[in-house]
Design a protein around this motif. Sequence first.
Motif, mmCIF file in Angstrom:
data_model
loop_
_atom_site.group_PDB
_atom_site.id
_atom_site.type_symbol
_atom_site.label_atom_id
_atom_site.label_comp_id
_atom_site.label_asym_id
_atom_site.label_seq_id
_atom_site.Cartn_x
_atom_site.Cartn_y
_atom_site.Cartn_z
ATOM 1 N N ARG A 55 0.766 -1.163 0.078
ATOM 2 C CA ARG A 55 0.091 -0.021 -0.177
ATOM 3 C C ARG A 55 0.837 1.261 0.098
ATOM 4 O O ARG A 55 1.594 1.509 0.678
ATOM 5 C CB ARG A 55 -0.815 -0.050 1.401
ATOM 6 N N LEU A 56 0.714 2.175 -0.907
ATOM 7 C CA LEU A 56 1.429 3.167 -1.008
ATOM 8 C C LEU A 56 0.602 4.397 -0.692
ATOM 9 O O LEU A 56 -0.389 4.088 -0.039
ATOM 10 C CB LEU A 56 2.022 3.665 -2.689
ATOM 11 N N GLU A 57 1.113 5.335 -0.892
ATOM 12 C CA GLU A 57 0.152 6.549 -0.091
ATOM 13 C C GLU A 57 -1.059 6.674 -0.888
ATOM 14 O O GLU A 57 -1.976 7.045 -0.210
ATOM 15 C CB GLU A 57 1.178 8.096 -0.244
ATOM 16 N N GLU A 58 -1.133 6.683 -2.340
ATOM 17 C CA GLU A 58 -2.477 6.905 -2.923
ATOM 18 C C GLU A 58 -2.600 5.790 -3.757
ATOM 19 O O GLU A 58 -3.585 6.184 -4.563
ATOM 20 C CB GLU A 58 -2.336 8.462 -3.757
ATOM 21 N N GLU A 59 -2.308 4.883 -3.789
ATOM 22 C CA GLU A 59 -2.146 3.534 -4.529
ATOM 23 C C GLU A 59 -1.977 2.295 -4.152
ATOM 24 O O GLU A 59 -1.099 2.193 -3.161
ATOM 25 C CB GLU A 59 -1.859 3.730 -6.011
ATOM 26 N N LEU A 60 -2.205 1.227 -4.919
ATOM 27 C CA LEU A 60 -1.871 0.012 -4.469
ATOM 28 C C LEU A 60 -0.839 -0.439 -5.384
ATOM 29 O O LEU A 60 -0.830 -0.085 -6.500
ATOM 30 C CB LEU A 60 -2.724 -0.917 -4.414
ATOM 31 N N LEU A 61 0.642 -0.850 -5.055
ATOM 32 C CA LEU A 61 1.484 -1.750 -5.890
ATOM 33 C C LEU A 61 1.300 -3.035 -5.809
ATOM 34 O O LEU A 61 1.369 -3.651 -4.955
ATOM 35 C CB LEU A 61 3.023 -1.064 -5.292
ATOM 36 N N VAL A 62 0.895 -3.544 -6.944
ATOM 37 C CA VAL A 62 0.732 -4.992 -7.313
ATOM 38 C C VAL A 62 1.970 -5.910 -7.671
ATOM 39 O O VAL A 62 2.597 -5.284 -8.422
ATOM 40 C CB VAL A 62 -0.345 -5.255 -8.357
ATOM 41 N N ILE A 63 2.294 -6.752 -6.997
ATOM 42 C CA ILE A 63 3.534 -7.442 -7.153
ATOM 43 C C ILE A 63 3.188 -8.751 -8.126
ATOM 44 O O ILE A 63 2.531 -9.342 -7.608
ATOM 45 C CB ILE A 63 4.298 -8.186 -5.798
ATOM 46 N N LEU A 64 3.715 -8.631 -9.109
ATOM 47 C CA LEU A 64 3.453 -9.643 -10.212
ATOM 48 C C LEU A 64 4.238 -10.899 -9.733
ATOM 49 O O LEU A 64 5.356 -10.805 -9.537
ATOM 50 C CB LEU A 64 3.807 -9.349 -11.581
ATOM 51 N N ASP A 65 3.514 -12.103 -9.898
ATOM 52 C CA ASP A 65 4.176 -13.535 -9.965
ATOM 53 C C ASP A 65 4.461 -13.852 -11.284
ATOM 54 O O ASP A 65 3.442 -14.236 -12.202
ATOM 55 C CB ASP A 65 3.210 -14.405 -9.012
ATOM 56 N N ILE A 66 5.908 -13.536 -11.754
ATOM 57 C CA ILE A 66 6.243 -14.045 -13.216
ATOM 58 C C ILE A 66 5.826 -15.368 -13.467
ATOM 59 O O ILE A 66 5.509 -15.496 -14.585
ATOM 60 C CB ILE A 66 7.713 -13.785 -13.391
ATOM 61 N N GLU A 67 5.870 -16.321 -12.558
ATOM 62 C CA GLU A 67 5.584 -17.864 -13.085
ATOM 63 C C GLU A 67 4.121 -17.862 -13.131
ATOM 64 O O GLU A 67 3.812 -18.629 -14.327
ATOM 65 C CB GLU A 67 6.046 -18.739 -11.863
ATOM 66 N N LYS A 68 3.373 -17.191 -12.531
ATOM 67 C CA LYS A 68 1.779 -17.301 -12.622
ATOM 68 C C LYS A 68 1.392 -16.510 -13.910
ATOM 69 O O LYS A 68 0.618 -16.962 -14.718
ATOM 70 C CB LYS A 68 1.317 -16.729 -11.520
ATOM 71 N N LEU A 69 2.183 -15.330 -14.251
ATOM 72 C CA LEU A 69 1.914 -14.865 -15.465
ATOM 73 C C LEU A 69 2.373 -15.562 -16.576
ATOM 74 O O LEU A 69 1.490 -15.464 -17.613
ATOM 75 C CB LEU A 69 2.788 -13.326 -15.518
ATOM 76 N N LEU A 70 3.149 -16.141 -16.695
ATOM 77 C CA LEU A 70 3.760 -16.541 -18.041
ATOM 78 C C LEU A 70 3.184 -17.893 -17.941
ATOM 79 O O LEU A 70 3.141 -18.363 -19.112
ATOM 80 C CB LEU A 70 5.507 -16.765 -18.071
ATOM 81 N N SER A 71 2.789 -18.699 -17.214
ATOM 82 C CA SER A 71 1.915 -20.093 -17.098
ATOM 83 C C SER A 71 0.392 -19.907 -17.128
ATOM 84 O O SER A 71 -0.113 -20.864 -17.193
ATOM 85 C CB SER A 71 2.474 -20.770 -16.093
ATOM 86 N N PHE A 72 0.196 -18.674 -17.443
ATOM 87 C CA PHE A 72 -1.453 -18.455 -17.049
ATOM 88 C C PHE A 72 -2.092 -19.151 -18.390
ATOM 89 O O PHE A 72 -3.119 -19.625 -18.093
ATOM 90 C CB PHE A 72 -1.779 -16.874 -17.399
ATOM 91 N N GLY A 73 -1.790 -18.947 -19.632
ATOM 92 C CA GLY A 73 -2.249 -19.716 -20.712
ATOM 93 C C GLY A 73 -2.204 -21.317 -20.658
ATOM 94 O O GLY A 73 -3.105 -21.822 -20.900
ATOM 95 N N ASP A 74 -1.173 -21.794 -20.118
ATOM 96 C CA ASP A 74 -1.101 -23.021 -20.068
ATOM 97 C C ASP A 74 -2.091 -23.758 -18.978
ATOM 98 O O ASP A 74 -2.683 -24.772 -19.195
ATOM 99 C CB ASP A 74 0.309 -23.580 -19.359
ATOM 100 N N ASN A 75 -2.186 -23.125 -17.821
ATOM 101 C CA ASN A 75 -3.172 -23.555 -16.886
ATOM 102 C C ASN A 75 -4.533 -23.429 -17.382
ATOM 103 O O ASN A 75 -5.601 -24.287 -17.291
ATOM 104 C CB ASN A 75 -3.388 -22.657 -15.633
ATOM 105 N N LYS A 76 -4.978 -22.547 -18.452
ATOM 106 C CA LYS A 76 -6.509 -22.353 -19.134
ATOM 107 C C LYS A 76 -6.623 -23.670 -20.048
ATOM 108 O O LYS A 76 -7.550 -24.293 -20.097
ATOM 109 C CB LYS A 76 -6.547 -21.170 -19.590
ATOM 110 N N ALA A 77 -5.544 -23.947 -20.699
ATOM 111 C CA ALA A 77 -5.498 -25.087 -21.777
ATOM 112 C C ALA A 77 -5.775 -26.303 -21.112
ATOM 113 O O ALA A 77 -6.408 -27.134 -21.875
ATOM 114 C CB ALA A 77 -4.168 -24.911 -22.828
ATOM 115 N N ALA A 78 -5.289 -26.585 -19.966
ATOM 116 C CA ALA A 78 -5.119 -27.728 -18.975
ATOM 117 C C ALA A 78 -6.490 -28.088 -18.558
ATOM 118 O O ALA A 78 -6.805 -29.159 -18.186
ATOM 119 C CB ALA A 78 -4.245 -28.133 -18.259
ATOM 120 N N ALA A 79 -7.381 -26.922 -18.346
ATOM 121 C CA ALA A 79 -8.679 -27.096 -17.615
ATOM 122 C C ALA A 79 -9.858 -27.762 -18.483
ATOM 123 O O ALA A 79 -9.703 -28.006 -19.669
ATOM 124 C CB ALA A 79 -9.165 -25.652 -17.462
#
Length: 79
Positions: A55-79
């Motif tokens: 939590r910054l003064e006027e906004e949220l700083l979202v921390i990306l999980d690179i593994e989740k981000l780059l494997s996002f399409g793989d998880n959807k294809a496997a479902a």
Amino acid sequence: VDSEEMNIVVEYQNEPYSLIIDKVGDVLSLSDDAFEKNPVTLEACWQEVSTGIFRLEEELLVILDIEKLLSFGDNKAAA
């Protein structure tokens, strides 16, 4: 609109990936104690690819999980 393309290169599963970004903001030093789990009010699309927030003064700083981000399409294809 004058915009320069910027990239951040990350490594995932021994392969380099280039992420296109719109801008580079301030460089921050944040305490581990200030790190929080994703709040329930965080949009679902961000929750799926982040590890938590700061939590910054006027906004949220979202921390990306690179593994989740780059494997996002793989998880959807496997479902």
